[in-house]
Scaffold this active site. Sequence first.
Site, mmCIF file in Angstrom:
data_model
loop_
_atom_site.group_PDB
_atom_site.id
_atom_site.type_symbol
_atom_site.label_atom_id
_atom_site.label_comp_id
_atom_site.label_asym_id
_atom_site.label_seq_id
_atom_site.Cartn_x
_atom_site.Cartn_y
_atom_site.Cartn_z
ATOM 1 N N HIS A 18 -13.550 30.486 22.382
ATOM 2 C CA HIS A 18 -14.248 30.745 23.587
ATOM 3 C C HIS A 18 -13.899 32.073 24.041
ATOM 4 C CE1 HIS A 18 -15.696 28.686 27.719
ATOM 5 N NE2 HIS A 18 -14.824 27.474 27.704
ATOM 6 N N TYR B 52 -9.761 22.617 39.457
ATOM 7 C CA TYR B 52 -10.914 23.970 39.280
ATOM 8 C C TYR B 52 -12.502 22.684 38.441
ATOM 9 C CZ TYR B 52 -12.533 27.675 35.881
ATOM 10 O OH TYR B 52 -13.050 28.851 35.391
ATOM 11 N N SER C 35 -15.643 24.472 36.688
ATOM 12 C CA SER C 35 -16.296 25.768 36.331
ATOM 13 C C SER C 35 -17.975 25.421 36.011
ATOM 14 C CB SER C 35 -16.107 26.045 34.797
ATOM 15 O OG SER C 35 -16.418 24.943 33.738
ATOM 16 N N THR D 170 -18.451 32.572 34.069
ATOM 17 C CA THR D 170 -18.670 31.695 35.305
ATOM 18 C C THR D 170 -18.259 31.756 36.476
ATOM 19 O OG1 THR D 170 -16.181 31.216 34.156
ATOM 20 C CG2 THR D 170 -17.847 30.162 32.741
#
Length: 654
Positions: A368, A482, A484, A495
């Site tokens: 990632h 959360y 994104s 992001t």
Amino acid sequence: MARLLSVFSRQKYACPLLSRCSSAMADSEYLHRSVVPTMHFQRSLPRLPIPRLEDTMRRYLTAQRPLLKDEQYRKTEQLAHSFQNGIGKQLHEQLIAEDKRNMHTSYISGPWFDMYLCARESVVLNFNPFMSFTPDPKPGYNDQLTRATNMIVSSMRFLKTLRTGYLAPEVFHINPAKSDTQTFKNFVRFVPSFLSWYAAYMVNAYPLDMSQYFRLFNSTRLPRLNRDELITDERAKHLLVLRNGNFYVFDVLDKDGNIVKPLEIQAHLKYILSDSSPIPEFPLGYLTSEERDKWALLRQKLLENGNEEAIKKVDSAVFCLCLDDFPVKDHAHLSHNMLHGTGLNRWFDKSLSLILTADGTAAINFEHSWGDGVAVLRFQNEVFQDSTKNPAITPQSSPAPVDSSKAVQRLHFHLDSALKAGIAEAKDKFDSTVKTLTIEAMEFKKGGREFFKKQGVSPDAATQLAFQIAFLRMYNQIAATYESCSTAAFKHGRTETVRPVSIFSKKCAEAFVRDPSKHSVTELQEMIKQCSNYHNKLTKEAAMGQGFDRHLFALRYLAVSRGLSVPDLFMDEAYAQINYNILSTSTLTSPAVQMGGFGPVVANGFGLAYGVHDNFVGCNVSSYPARNVRDFLQCLHYSLEDIFKVLEGKPLTC
């Protein structure tokens, strides 16, 4: 430092209506030939704005309000005001000055790379997500050998289309009838690149950043002490294939850069699938699941032990193909296998791994740090479309009569006792960690996007509200959440965070859970619509770079990088709490994607990958033993039923 990210893809990003050229498929080497060059808009993309400090602090306090008791909130409010008028103001001015000195990038790009690359935890479960492909609609083409061959060829077509500049730019079209037309493309290609974004903007089209795309291929994350390194070697022409823990490489591009003939690729894969080599006693792939500093030391030992050439081939390969010798049993098995597998047949550091099981189930697992879901989703969409609509081979195709024993090289690694011990320890850690993870999926089939839109409610807002209701029903509390959101509309955007918990969602969730009979159906409907309107506002702000999370992250990063004391705001328990994301969520819908998933970002959290489809809501949830996935999914189903009832005008019963 609490992780601020949800490790999954799409990031609140609607799949764009991709630009296409008017001509048919150019030839077997390319997906298409866009009349607008791939990077035509990149130079003129707007820069990611730094929000005003007063706006960031206001948004921060608004997000904290539903999570804190009055006394806690007053303390946090005081710290926020002190920060805004003191050290925060100084840091903000320094951040703006630094941003002006680096006009080629965004203010968050460097700190965000550091956040990922300095993290010392294993990338497995903590960072790497997966996205599985929808099965090929033609059943015979799901044969492992056939599908692997077609996906490799389509991937190489993508690579060549990207590198030659023929790949259509990624553009989000507000009014496709006006902007996604041949007339506009023929016009905009002649607009100088330093002005091209403005030409698109004039017709309500928004080109997206494509700076991450080159990392899709020939890239890997190298373990280093304290901070890892990303490398890319575009000269390499070979594919890395893993099967039964053994490593193989063969060229998929010839010396002239042309794609190797599909029937030859098929022959090489068949050769690998028929290889009877035993599983290695010490499978090297487990090392990529290690804590990063430990892996860095072991990698150095690997190089010193005469493995430099073999490791270089692994690192530089166009991507990693993992061929598993078993079929997928069910959705849970699919998720576990594609997210982490047994560790035997994976190299988690590659920027992109394509995994195919014996029944042709396919998925992407990606590292990632190099990029976000926008680039990976585009790759997945293109490969799925090309491999299913323009397959290079058929199930009846016969492999080319070539000597694959010469074309395919099996890599051998020299392991001393220290390396063997390191692999054994990494395997033990891996096994003990992944067995604590539970993943289960749910499909709510009563309705989806079409129903919500008909009711005038945001599908995403309604689903996020269902998460809040479910968690409150199960644990009697509201949790930091959360979601994104991509900022790819800006140069080198990454992001931003949408904070779904608000005073509106808290009030609505409590009304649904604690005493629904106190409220009329009309009142509950109005609460849902308030949540929807506010969630839409937050989403739009985040997509425009007007959240608060990345700004505060950059200010804290700046203070630490300059050797200053960490400001009191960031030492506040409330700041740690809002960044301890018990509900980490990310959404994805695409015809190419069957499902996706990622691990929880905290030990007592849930990892919620979800998609609101036209007629159903899908959710794939992970957790460790501190939480019960099955019970949560039951609560979530119940919560969605309640929301549907209310929107249909039906009363709720206690």
